[in-house]
Design a protein around this motif. Structure first.
Motif, PDB file in Angstrom:
ATOM      1  N   ILE A  93       0.844  -1.186   0.000  1.00  0.00           N
ATOM      2  CA  ILE A  93       0.000   0.000   0.000  1.00  0.00           C
ATOM      3  C   ILE A  93       0.884   1.243   0.000  1.00  0.00           C
TER       4      ILE A  93
ATOM      5  N   LYS B  65      -1.673   6.728   1.816  1.00  0.00           N
ATOM      6  CA  LYS B  65      -2.976   6.256   2.282  1.00  0.00           C
ATOM      7  C   LYS B  65      -2.956   5.889   3.763  1.00  0.00           C
TER       8      LYS B  65
ATOM      9  N   TYR C 203       6.117   2.706  -0.738  1.00  0.00           N
ATOM     10  CA  TYR C 203       5.173   1.613  -0.501  1.00  0.00           C
ATOM     11  C   TYR C 203       5.620   0.796   0.705  1.00  0.00           C
TER      12      TYR C 203
END
Length: 327
Positions: free
Chosen positions: A298, A302, A320
């Motif tokens: 992810i 976020k 990431y």
């Protein structure tokens, strides 16, 4: 699992590419392979030696014997303790164990007591499997286990009995629609209890966050947002896993009862129902289990602000992170 065998060299996660859906399907089919129930203690001793040789650099590359040994351990042995899991609760017995309770729940014409019994049996099996395969490094207390068990059983039984009483009272629907809804009541009960159970069992992860890692495997920190995603996907996976097994056989049985099975004895109808459930479990379950990957990546944008702008040990900006979704 094979990871219970100590050694400095990391084991490959799977023989198949876990970034692809088909690779995950093949992996799930392997660890739930019922033929692994024939694995003996002698087989496990030999499997541990092969895995130990790999983890200590004696075996340089994975061989067919290595993959067979890993499959035997992954489907039979607990990953933390290295002990053999009690047979009915092993991953390799998952399909067979579920055939019994699923057939019970999907038996047409169950009364209230029959419905309660099979919903109780299903949740009891779920709790036993979860307890037998749980992470032993952070064990759940007996009180927590009993609380979650009680709530899951209450949810499944309450939904099943409630819907069984509600469906016959529905107006302005055809008899065939009413029959379909009646046959799908066990599905609604199992899904409801499954979702409740996931959030109960993993509530601490949402409250405290789960570890996220950079590309080198170093922990970056803990994230509540990643935890909510992981638990949410697991709850959704319970619906996906239950759908083929709890929906396809009862709908197929309705079709057969209006044709091929019309006028046949209850024994033949029940055997047909068992065959439909067994075939669906064996054929479709790996496809449902493989929808979400075990480890996920992810973008840090976020996640929480404190996890953004960090760098690896080599000074490379982390864009990431990855985390273990769990099951």
């Amino acid at each position: 699992m094979a990871s219970s065998v100590p050694g400095p060299i990391e084991l490959p996660v799977s023989k198949y590419d876990q970034s692809s859906y088909w690779g995950r399907v093949r992996h799930c089919a392997g660890i739930s392979d019922p033929t692994m129930l024939f694995t003996t203690e002698n087989h496990l001793v030999n499997a541990r030696k092969i895995i130990s040789d790999y983890r200590n650099g004696i075996l340089k590359q994975p061989t067919p014997e290595f993959w067979k040994a890993k499959k035997q351990l992954d489907s039979t042995v607990h990953p933390d303790t290295g002990e053999t899991v009690f047979l009915p609760f092993r991953m390799s017995c998952n399909v067979i164990s579920n055939v019994v309770v699923t057939a019970g729940m999907l038996t047409p014409g169950l009364g209230t007591m029959g419905t309660l019994f099979w919903q109780w049996a299903n949740q009891s099996l779920n709790v036993a499997v979860n307890a037998a395969n749980a992470n032993k490094s952070d064990p759940m207390s007996t009180k927590q286990l009993l609380t979650n068990y009680t709530i899951a059983v209450s949810a499944s039984c309450g939904v099943a009995v409630g819907l069984n009483k509600l469906v016959p009272r529905l107006k302005n629907i055809t008899p065939s629609t009413r029959l379909v809804l009646t046959r799908l009541v066990p599905f609604a009960a199992v899904v409801s209890a499954g979702i409740v159970n996931v959030f109960l069992m993993r509530g601490n992860e949402i409250r405290n966050g789960i570890s996220v890692y950079d590309q080198d495997g170093e922990e970056v920190g803990k994230s509540k947002k990643a935890a909510f995603l992981a638990v949410g996907e697991t709850a959704l996976s319970r619906i996906i896993n239950a759908t083929p097994v709890m929906v396809l056989p009862p709908l197929a049985l309705i079709k057969l009862q209006s044709g091929f099975l019309k006028g046949k004895s209850m024994k033949i109808q029940n055997l047909t129902n068992l065959g439909l459930i067994s075939a669906t479990l064996f054929a479709v379950l790996p496809f449902a289990l493989a929808v979400f990957p075990q480890r996920q990546s992810i973008h840090v944008s976020k996640l929480e602000s404190e996890l953004q702008g960090k760098t690896t040990k080599s000074g490379q900006k982390i864009e990431y992170v990855n985390f273990n979704r769990g099951i």
